[in-house]
Design an enzyme around this catalytic site. Structure first.
Site, PDB file in Angstrom:
ATOM      1  N   GLY A 137       2.416  -0.068   4.615  1.00  0.00           N
ATOM      2  CA  GLY A 137       2.180  -1.092   3.597  1.00  0.00           C
ATOM      3  C   GLY A 137       2.390  -2.462   4.201  1.00  0.00           C
TER       4      GLY A 137
ATOM      5  N   LYS B 176       3.009   6.588   4.878  1.00  0.00           N
ATOM      6  CA  LYS B 176       2.059   5.557   4.456  1.00  0.00           C
ATOM      7  C   LYS B 176       2.592   4.189   4.830  1.00  0.00           C
ATOM      8  CE  LYS B 176      -1.636   3.916   2.690  1.00  0.00           C
ATOM      9  NZ  LYS B 176      -1.507   2.832   3.699  1.00  0.00           N
TER      10      LYS B 176
ATOM     11  N   SER C  30       0.795  -1.235   0.000  1.00  0.00           N
ATOM     12  CA  SER C  30       0.000   0.000   0.000  1.00  0.00           C
ATOM     13  C   SER C  30       0.822   1.277   0.000  1.00  0.00           C
ATOM     14  CB  SER C  30      -0.961   0.007   1.193  1.00  0.00           C
ATOM     15  OG  SER C  30      -2.051  -0.849   0.949  1.00  0.00           O
TER      16      SER C  30
END
Length: 266
Positions: A198, A196, A49
């Site tokens: 992931g 972010k 992600s």
């Protein structure tokens, strides 16, 4: 003595398994220099992600994403539905916060494989391979999740450096809009950290997932006053865990940054 040794062994067996740190990397945005690097930061793995950050840049530049609130896309039966948040109609801000896979798939399908490849190559984003699983024709659904798209921590850092300096080959507005979608992950000694997560699992030879060795990423930047540093963390688990292994990577990075210059407390 035997009692003490038995207690030590028992405690070791009881203690929860720790994720293996693969790479921690910090780069100075002003100079581009790597100021801290530990572990294997050159071997490429699935971005999972974390790919939402470059995908947001692509989406804004191509006109698919209009604003932090537009477009609102409808959830359909058959879409990936991991968790209640994934089963709701979703806008770009919610997509980034909830890491909604099907929203990424809609952007990827809008762009198509040729445009995705052209963007990724121009960004220097890993191997820019959106073919997906061999023979499955699923690149627009999962190339970035344990499949064909691979990137190293160093390449993640280089991409983020260019993004933060408005040096990607797209409009400055698209880059600014994408940065604004990235959420604050925590604070370290007065440094605001944005990034972010992931999470993904390696494939075995038979294409099944190895849930005991999940990859956990956290990629982003830390800001304090006029100073900004790119931060990247990649972990690999040693046993299957519940919860987000990307969040585990984020929390481990935040803890470690407290002991790394320039983030150490004065």
């Amino acid at each position: 003595m035997r009692i003490i040794l038995s207690l030590i062994v028992a405690l070791a067996l009881w203690a929860p398994a720790q994720a293996k740190e693969v790479c921690t990397l910090v780069s100075d945005v002003q100079t581009g220099a790597i100021v801290f690097e530990r572990g294997d930061c050159t071997t490429p793995v699935t971005p999972a992600s974390t790919f939402k950050v470059p995908l947001a840049v692509m989406g804004f530049d191509a006109g698919f994403i209009k604003s932090p609130k537009e477009p609102v896309l409808e959830f359909f039966k058959g879409d990936p539905d991991w968790g209640a948040n994934w089963q709701e109609n979703t806008n770009p801000t919610q997509w980034m916060i909830n890491s909604t896979l099907w929203y990424s798939q809609r952007i990827a399908r809008f762009l198509g494989p040729e445009v995705l490849t052209r963007y990724a190559r121009s960004f220097g984003y890993g191997n820019a391979d959106f073919s997906g699983d061999e023979g499955e024709n699923n690149g627009l659904d999962r190339a970035w999740v344990s499949s064909s798209l691979l990137i190293s921590p160093r390449d993640q850092a280089r991409f983020l450096l260019d993004l933060l300096k408005n040096q990607l080959p797209v409009s400055a507005q698209a880059q600014a809009n994408a940065r604004a979608l990235v959420q604050r992950g925590g604070t370290v000694n007065g440094w605001a950290v944005y990034g972010k997560t992931g999470s993904a699992y390696p494939r075995r030879a038979d294409q099944s997932f190895d849930y005991a060795k999940g990859w956990g990423w956290y990629v982003g930047w830390a800001q304090k006053g006029q100073e900004t540093y790119v931060v990247v963390r990649l972990n690999q688990e040693t046993q299957r865990r519940s919860g987000s292994i990307g969040v585990i990577a984020r929390d481990a990075l935040l803890a470690d940054l407290r002991l790394i210059s320039p983030f150490e407390a004065p």
